[in-house]
Design a protein around this motif. Sequence first.
Motif, PDB file in Angstrom:
ATOM      1  N   PHE A  45      62.386  17.301 -83.459  1.00 12.86           N
ATOM      2  CA  PHE A  45      62.927  18.016 -81.990  1.00 12.86           C
ATOM      3  C   PHE A  45      61.459  17.529 -81.069  1.00 12.86           C
ATOM      4  CE2 PHE A  45      63.832  20.496 -78.333  1.00 12.86           C
ATOM      5  CZ  PHE A  45      62.703  21.025 -77.874  1.00 12.86           C
ATOM      6  N   VAL A  46      61.688  17.166 -79.658  1.00 11.21           N
ATOM      7  CA  VAL A  46      60.767  16.817 -78.868  1.00 11.21           C
ATOM      8  C   VAL A  46      60.799  17.942 -77.721  1.00 11.21           C
ATOM      9  CG1 VAL A  46      59.657  15.210 -77.298  1.00 11.21           C
ATOM     10  CG2 VAL A  46      60.743  14.549 -79.659  1.00 11.21           C
ATOM     11  N   ALA A  47      61.988  17.605 -77.022  1.00  8.53           N
ATOM     12  CA  ALA A  47      62.038  18.514 -75.913  1.00  8.53           C
ATOM     13  C   ALA A  47      63.336  18.602 -75.467  1.00  8.53           C
ATOM     14  CB  ALA A  47      61.315  17.699 -74.515  1.00  8.53           C
ATOM     15  N   VAL A  48      63.696  19.816 -74.820  1.00 10.57           N
ATOM     16  CA  VAL A  48      65.153  20.024 -74.371  1.00 10.57           C
ATOM     17  C   VAL A  48      65.150  20.970 -73.138  1.00 10.57           C
ATOM     18  CG1 VAL A  48      65.267  22.462 -75.699  1.00 10.57           C
ATOM     19  CG2 VAL A  48      67.489  21.135 -75.222  1.00 10.57           C
ATOM     20  N   SER A  52      71.047  22.697 -68.353  1.00 12.81           N
ATOM     21  CA  SER A  52      70.559  22.107 -66.715  1.00 12.81           C
ATOM     22  C   SER A  52      70.199  23.589 -66.124  1.00 12.81           C
ATOM     23  CB  SER A  52      71.700  21.612 -66.321  1.00 12.81           C
ATOM     24  OG  SER A  52      71.134  20.991 -64.991  1.00 12.81           O
ATOM     25  N   GLN A  53      69.636  24.596 -66.864  1.00 12.09           N
ATOM     26  CA  GLN A  53      69.235  25.917 -66.188  1.00 12.09           C
ATOM     27  C   GLN A  53      67.810  25.926 -65.887  1.00 12.09           C
ATOM     28  OE1 GLN A  53      70.903  29.020 -69.103  1.00 12.09           O
ATOM     29  NE2 GLN A  53      73.036  28.513 -68.270  1.00 12.09           N
ATOM     30  N   GLY A  54      66.903  24.913 -66.106  1.00  9.68           N
ATOM     31  CA  GLY A  54      65.584  24.851 -66.100  1.00  9.68           C
ATOM     32  C   GLY A  54      64.927  25.460 -67.198  1.00  9.68           C
ATOM     33  N   ARG A  55      65.599  25.993 -68.235  1.00  8.30           N
ATOM     34  CA  ARG A  55      65.125  26.492 -69.425  1.00  8.30           C
ATOM     35  C   ARG A  55      64.819  25.641 -70.446  1.00  8.30           C
ATOM     36  NH1 ARG A  55      69.512  30.856 -71.481  1.00  8.30           N
ATOM     37  NH2 ARG A  55      67.851  31.399 -72.645  1.00  8.30           N
ATOM     38  N   ILE A  56      63.472  25.114 -70.285  1.00  5.15           N
ATOM     39  CA  ILE A  56      63.125  23.959 -70.949  1.00  5.15           C
ATOM     40  C   ILE A  56      62.116  24.360 -72.219  1.00  5.15           C
ATOM     41  CG2 ILE A  56      61.441  21.884 -70.681  1.00  5.15           C
ATOM     42  CD1 ILE A  56      62.411  21.680 -68.067  1.00  5.15           C
ATOM     43  N   ILE A  68      60.211  16.885 -69.476  1.00  2.67           N
ATOM     44  CA  ILE A  68      61.719  16.491 -69.736  1.00  2.67           C
ATOM     45  C   ILE A  68      62.171  16.781 -68.214  1.00  2.67           C
ATOM     46  CG2 ILE A  68      62.228  18.732 -70.422  1.00  2.67           C
ATOM     47  CD1 ILE A  68      64.641  17.304 -71.810  1.00  2.67           C
ATOM     48  N   SER A  69      62.978  16.101 -67.508  1.00  7.11           N
ATOM     49  CA  SER A  69      63.576  16.268 -66.342  1.00  7.11           C
ATOM     50  C   SER A  69      64.728  15.679 -65.936  1.00  7.11           C
ATOM     51  CB  SER A  69      62.582  15.811 -65.204  1.00  7.11           C
ATOM     52  OG  SER A  69      62.354  14.440 -65.253  1.00  7.11           O
ATOM     53  N   LEU A 100      76.376  24.166 -77.643  1.00  5.01           N
ATOM     54  CA  LEU A 100      75.168  24.873 -78.470  1.00  5.01           C
ATOM     55  C   LEU A 100      74.564  26.004 -77.960  1.00  5.01           C
ATOM     56  CD1 LEU A 100      72.347  24.487 -77.816  1.00  5.01           C
ATOM     57  CD2 LEU A 100      72.537  21.941 -78.404  1.00  5.01           C
ATOM     58  N   ILE A 101      74.290  26.884 -78.649  1.00  3.96           N
ATOM     59  CA  ILE A 101      73.645  28.212 -78.250  1.00  3.96           C
ATOM     60  C   ILE A 101      72.069  27.907 -78.157  1.00  3.96           C
ATOM     61  CG2 ILE A 101      75.453  29.501 -79.069  1.00  3.96           C
ATOM     62  CD1 ILE A 101      73.949  30.377 -81.299  1.00  3.96           C
ATOM     63  N   TRP A 102      71.681  28.903 -77.528  1.00  7.56           N
ATOM     64  CA  TRP A 102      69.928  28.982 -77.417  1.00  7.56           C
ATOM     65  C   TRP A 102      69.468  28.665 -78.598  1.00  7.56           C
ATOM     66  CZ3 TRP A 102      66.489  27.850 -73.964  1.00  7.56           C
ATOM     67  CH2 TRP A 102      65.279  28.362 -73.973  1.00  7.56           C
ATOM     68  N   SER A 103      69.663  29.485 -79.581  1.00 10.87           N
ATOM     69  CA  SER A 103      69.100  29.554 -81.014  1.00 10.87           C
ATOM     70  C   SER A 103      69.032  28.170 -81.922  1.00 10.87           C
ATOM     71  CB  SER A 103      69.182  30.531 -81.777  1.00 10.87           C
ATOM     72  OG  SER A 103      70.840  30.392 -82.078  1.00 10.87           O
TER      73      SER A 103
END
Length: 124
Positions: A45-48, A52-56, A68-69, A100-103
């Motif tokens: 994993f690198v970034a997520v 699109s909620q700004g939860r990066i 990431i943008s 997918l879910i947050w976790s």
Amino acid sequence: QLQASGGGLVQAGGSLRVSCVASGRTVGGFTVGWFRQAPGKEREFVAVDFRSQGRITYADSVKGRFTISRDRAKKTVDLQMNQLKPEDTAIYYCAASDSLIWSTRTTPSAYGYWGQGTLVTVSS
């Protein structure tokens, strides 16, 4: 279908920007992640950007260097990579999911859509 582009060869300390675009549909509300795989290593994993909620979220190894943008006009999800290191050398993949879910956001198997990857090589 996702397509990643923008990889290349750069010297250590340099910058690159890779982009991910979806063909045939938008990924506006999807979770979009970037992963990478170096030779002989597992995909990591690198970034997520979650839905699109700004939860990066960033991997610790890239935090402070990568960003990431989303470019809504171009409908791309970009990964700006600064202060590149030789250990950043890998094939970079973008992936997307609408469920997918947050976790599970950092787990490759949670993503249903993958691009073909773009090679980033950082020379020392």
